[in-house]
Design a protein around this motif. Sequence first.
Motif, short mmCIF file in Angstrom:
data_model
loop_
_atom_site.label_atom_id
_atom_site.label_comp_id
_atom_site.label_asym_id
_atom_site.label_seq_id
_atom_site.Cartn_x
_atom_site.Cartn_y
_atom_site.Cartn_z
N UNK A 246 16.72 -14.40 6.79
CA UNK A 246 16.61 -12.96 6.93
C UNK A 246 15.15 -12.50 7.04
N UNK A 247 14.90 -11.52 7.93
CA UNK A 247 13.56 -10.92 8.00
C UNK A 247 13.65 -9.39 8.08
N UNK A 248 14.68 -8.84 7.49
CA UNK A 248 14.90 -7.39 7.58
C UNK A 248 13.67 -6.56 7.23
N UNK A 249 13.35 -5.55 8.06
CA UNK A 249 12.19 -4.69 7.79
C UNK A 249 12.47 -3.70 6.67
N UNK A 250 11.40 -3.24 6.02
CA UNK A 250 11.53 -2.26 4.95
C UNK A 250 11.73 -0.84 5.49
N UNK A 251 11.26 -0.62 6.72
CA UNK A 251 11.34 0.72 7.31
C UNK A 251 12.23 0.70 8.54
N UNK B 2 18.99 -8.88 11.71
CA UNK B 2 17.61 -9.24 11.38
C UNK B 2 17.53 -10.64 10.75
N UNK B 3 17.62 -11.68 11.56
CA UNK B 3 17.46 -13.03 11.01
C UNK B 3 17.00 -14.01 12.10
N UNK B 4 16.27 -15.01 11.65
CA UNK B 4 15.82 -16.10 12.52
C UNK B 4 16.84 -17.23 12.45
N UNK C 238 6.19 -14.23 3.13
CA UNK C 238 5.40 -14.38 4.35
C UNK C 238 6.05 -13.74 5.56
N UNK C 239 7.27 -13.25 5.40
CA UNK C 239 7.95 -12.54 6.48
C UNK C 239 7.97 -11.04 6.24
N UNK C 240 7.47 -10.57 5.10
CA UNK C 240 7.34 -9.14 4.85
C UNK C 240 6.14 -8.60 5.61
N UNK C 241 6.25 -7.41 6.13
CA UNK C 241 5.20 -6.85 6.98
C UNK C 241 3.88 -6.68 6.24
N UNK D 282 22.37 -5.48 6.33
CA UNK D 282 21.14 -6.25 6.34
C UNK D 282 20.32 -5.98 5.09
N UNK D 283 19.55 -6.99 4.68
CA UNK D 283 18.67 -6.86 3.52
C UNK D 283 17.22 -7.05 3.95
N UNK D 284 16.32 -6.50 3.17
CA UNK D 284 14.89 -6.68 3.43
C UNK D 284 14.53 -8.15 3.24
N UNK D 285 13.60 -8.63 4.03
CA UNK D 285 13.17 -10.03 3.97
C UNK D 285 12.85 -10.45 2.54
N UNK D 286 13.38 -11.60 2.14
CA UNK D 286 13.11 -12.11 0.80
C UNK D 286 11.91 -13.05 0.78
#
Length: 374
Positions: A78-83, A166-168, A261-264, A254-258
């Motif tokens: 997962x790489x979900x954005x916060x915004x 939102x996932x790789x 290093x994938x958080x913006x 979707x969830x925000x990236x855990x």
Amino acid sequence: MTAKTAKDRLIDDLKAEGFTAVGVTRADAIPEARDRLHAFLAGGLHGTMAWMAETEARRGDPLVLWPAAKSVVMVAMNYGPEDDPLEALTRRDRVTISAYARNRDYHDIVKGKLKQAAGRFAVKTGADVKVFVDTAPVMEKPLGEAAGIGWQGKHTNLVSRDLGSWFFLGAIFTDMDLPADERESDHCGSCRNCLDICPTDAFPAPYRLDARRCISYLTIEHAGPIPVEFRKPMGNRIYGCDDCLAVCPWNKFAAVASEAKLKAREDLKSPAIIELLGLDDTAFRAKFSGSPIKRIGRDRFIRNVLIAAGNSGDETVAGAVEAHLRDPDATVRGAAVWALGELTDENRFAAAREAHRKQETAETVIGEWDRMSG
């Protein structure tokens, strides 16, 4: 160790590494992919991505890539954005960078974790393994669908009922015959949000993408000038485009990236146009060290920022734009001509044209001066 036990332990190990979904399919599970890929390439929908045609046989069939493969273990991170990525499109004095590219290069992160788990699996079982993360001719999305992780939506990306969009994806090929999971079915229904929002009409039909019209392709893969018809629709997008993902209703799950290093990074959430226009090659490399953005190079990056500047309506950046009329790269100079024409009045543009066109030798840039001069 039985195949089922080996699979269960590998899944547990992969989830401990931070992968949010794991599924297994057979290496021969996507026979339809070969014909779909051929039709895509035959129609020229891949644009200038010649490497896709060059690797068609291996890309279309995992068993051509590795004849010994029996199973493919597909993983999602997962790489979900916060915004909301769509909100950033309204801030015209700033640029928008695709959510996946606002920190470290995912290839390194996903592949590193995948190799660790695959290596331990090989030691424990004696099986041979190969690890792939978007850097080899592997059709991850059809394999992900076959492994039950999600389905290819109308925007051609994989969608999950649990993870949204939102996932790789990553893959472990192995010569061990592991129990396969059930294929995921299509849950798009009548929804066409992703098709309708596309600013460049890159979807000639549901489940069909024309890369030549896609902003992600234009800003990342396409070299040379951005075709005129796509400059206005690009808005302030300078690296990729998230529109078709962001409107998918399944992203409510979707969830925000855990993975940290994938958080913006704060400086890449919505950077100012004026700041980015000042980057020379050294500063560009320093700012984007370890980032996927670095691979497009400074010239292509500045070309994209200049298009965003031209779309900003902000005359205060005109001076920074005009400075790029002297850039060593002809494509950058051409983008600067277009942006300046969008930002300034006729007198200032005519003065710049007089000062710079007589020194110009690149036909593409001369063509920009002529076109913008009417």
